[in-house]
Design an enzyme around this catalytic site. Sequence first.
Site, PDB file in Angstrom:
ATOM      1  N   ASP A  98      29.044  29.706 -14.418  1.00 45.33           N
ATOM      2  CA  ASP A  98      28.646  29.311 -13.070  1.00 45.33           C
ATOM      3  C   ASP A  98      28.324  27.822 -13.021  1.00 45.33           C
ATOM      4  OD1 ASP A  98      27.426  28.842 -10.637  1.00 45.33           O
ATOM      5  OD2 ASP A  98      26.022  30.514 -10.746  1.00 45.33           O
ATOM      6  N   LYS A 116      16.864  21.213  -4.647  1.00 43.43           N
ATOM      7  CA  LYS A 116      16.697  22.188  -5.724  1.00 43.43           C
ATOM      8  C   LYS A 116      16.469  21.500  -7.074  1.00 43.43           C
ATOM      9  CE  LYS A 116      19.222  26.243  -7.442  1.00 43.43           C
ATOM     10  NZ  LYS A 116      20.414  27.064  -7.121  1.00 43.43           N
ATOM     11  N   GLU A 170      21.323  33.916 -10.833  1.00 44.62           N
ATOM     12  CA  GLU A 170      22.595  33.753 -10.122  1.00 44.62           C
ATOM     13  C   GLU A 170      23.779  34.403 -10.840  1.00 44.62           C
ATOM     14  OE1 GLU A 170      22.669  29.538  -9.328  1.00 44.62           O
ATOM     15  OE2 GLU A 170      20.945  29.711  -8.000  1.00 44.62           O
ATOM     16  N   ASP A 188      21.244  33.064  -1.463  1.00 45.12           N
ATOM     17  CA  ASP A 188      21.662  32.134  -2.522  1.00 45.12           C
ATOM     18  C   ASP A 188      21.179  30.749  -2.107  1.00 45.12           C
ATOM     19  OD1 ASP A 188      22.880  30.412  -4.257  1.00 45.12           O
ATOM     20  OD2 ASP A 188      24.942  31.018  -3.811  1.00 45.12           O
TER      21      ASP A 188
END
Lengths: 173, 625
Positions: B207, B86, B185, B25
Amino acid sequence: MDFNRNYFEIFGLPVDYAVAEELLADRFLELQKQVHPDRFAAGTDQEKRLAMQWATLVNTANETLRAPLPRAIYMLELRGVALKHNPALPPSFLMDQIDLREQLEEIEEDEGDLEELDSFRKKMLLAINVVQAKFKEALDEDIDKAERLVYELQFLSKLMVSASRLEEKLLDY
Amino acid sequence: MALLQITEPGQAVDPHQRKRAAGLDLGTTNSLIASVREGVAETLPDEQGRHMLPSVVRYASGGIIVGDEALTEAVNDSMNTIVSVKRLMGRGIEDLATLGDQLPYRFSASEGGMPRIETISGSVTPVEVSAEILRTLVDRASATLDGDLDGVVITVPAYFDDAQRQATKDAAQLAGVNVLRLLNEPTAAAIAYGLDSGSEGVIAIYDLGGGTFDISLLRLRKGVFEVLATGGDSALGGDDFDRAIAGWIVEQSGYAKPLATEQLRGLLMASRAIKESLTDNAKVDIDFDRDGVQFKGALDRATFDELVAPLVDASIKACRRAVRDAGVELGDIHNVVLVGGSTRVPQVIDQVANYFGKTPLNNMDPDKVVAVGAAVQANILVGNKPDDEMLLLDVLPLSLGLETVGGLAEKVISRNTAIPTERAQEFTTYKDGQAAMLIHVLQGERELVADCRSLARFELTGIPPMVAGAAKIEVMFNVDADGLLSVSARETSTGTQASVEVKPSYGLTDEEITSMLQASFEHATEDANQRSLMEARVESGRVIEALGNALAEDGAALLMESDIQALQQAIEKLGSLSEGEDHLAISEGTELLGRASEEFASLRMDAAVRKALAGRNIEEVDKEI
Ligand SMILES: Nc1ncnc2c1ncn2[C@@H]1O[C@H](COP(=O)(O)OP(=O)(O)OP(=O)(O)O)[C@@H](O)[C@H]1O
Ligand SMILES: [Mg+2]
């Protein structure tokens, strides 16, 4: 791989405009369980390539058969009929279409009455169902008529899309 | 968190042949790695027992530092300490302004239009920074699992576009790991959740992490996870909550000058602590005094809720759209699962419960659930569970299209189409004798080209001379199971394959990747030749094993005895070739064996399809024919 197999055969279904939706959905899952690239993630490049081609084909076939309009177009294609870009349509049908467009515009101008929009959509759905039933009949009896009905279906589907867009706009999606 | 217990089917893989696989992850704030060991999927801690690795990379004069040790220096050495990288993945330098950030770095442009960050030890791209994080975790796993990893699954936000996905894959290539699959994800979370609960039906995964927000609706049926729709915002997360608090503090303090890098970093870190503390407390005292910004007072939950309300509302709006796209009613949704650290914020939980009309589930650790799901998938993909029926069917998150006249975007594949998929679009020339055509590939939902992401520009050359409108140019879009796009084109009326040159709008060019790889070899003083040899052997081994298994399973049913023998001899030949030192010869041999078995592979696939439809084994089906 036999790319020429038709989409119905891929799912082991009879070539018929009336598709058993549940069965199609089940077969789709069963097939993907066999051919999906994830099944070959540890395999050779060759297996991966084949899996990718198969899974793509199964996805495309499913999308084509699942929805009424692409399925109708595909039925014509199987009979060697390609759709025209600017088909000639009966004036009365075109008048109706203009009428329906105007109704939709009015709903928008009416500060978007959601109930009106809802009943408009129900009316359209009914009309689509009627055309579909006629199409199924015409397919074996009068291919020209079947082709014309698909153009009608295209018009009606476009209207449904516009109605959905309007709803999205009104509901602020 | 209930640890995931996976029951091994009767035909479990021999422990000696078990492959090492892991789920990664790669988060905005924190990254984790997990693996299935003795049937249990769990995250792997470092030597100090820490599971979460802060996604922070510091380029110090003495070397590169990743994780907690880098985080502690984030304020003092902010220019050389890269956090939240990211958010920069797959972005162009001109995107940085629109990210809503005053990013505390010095940027310069690279060849591919990707931003480079200037640090004390030279300039680095976001891809290289991410590769450092991946490498740290992969090393941790290799140490724990006692050997090199055979393959990994890396998770990405479902809402990542093509450029962001490609950048993630490039990072993995730089880190030298074999990527089995990029996994969304929320889908990973659904696997962990779905397997844990065993319930069928539609579930919503909400999420909200540090930098990204995703909403996915999945249907779990007959062991298949089918993603119905996905939506979100790849630039919305807990970082934005921090920024809202930082803005509030500055406003309260009356500080009017623009903030310097260090000031901003300090403020953001303090704001994050305040935010997290507000999760358990109704009010937090603040005594901030740093670099000229002074504020003494308190922030209560009600004010905080107001500050972040627009952000939470934006996420709920995305939920509404996804539910609509999925074609389900709110009442059809059986469960709502919360994932990501920011779903601890009470206001978030309330709003989600309010919209879905259901108390969301958070009985799994929201920090670990994505990595755990990825580990489960990696274990299956690497081949450790040949009898497992579980399958994931995912969709394209954002529509793909082409630029047409007037700066308009025309959709070629619409969002939420099941992948892998392909679609052809036909074009024609508008001038007599036109030999070339410019094609611009886009991603996004908007109508104007300017509002979509630019993925690539093509120059299509070699179109045979014809009158305007006579040439038929077919542009083919292929999207693979990772959601990655490739494009090809040909002129169909004459069958000429028009040559295509793809230039990714915001990617690394192949040359850039090669030179980075070379640089990293020099670093590790590893011989590139040795590495090629190793890779060639791994691939030949893979082919030998796969073909051997296939022959044992279906050879007798599908092939003549003489064909079987020929293939077996070819396998043996490749085996002895692989013992040699010539990597080119091994690669060639692998390729040849691949071609020799092409027909067999194809027959097997057809047989599998027939078997699926008939629900019988291959021999029975075959006897009928
Ligand atoms: N107790 C808490 N209360 C509020 N927010 C919290 C709490 N704990 C963690 N967070 C926030 O959660 C975020 C990090 O979440 P997570 O680790 O899930 O993100 P990530 O996986 O790194 O990011 P992404 O998935 O967006 O790439 C940070 O913004 C952090 O401040
Ligand atoms: Mg995350």
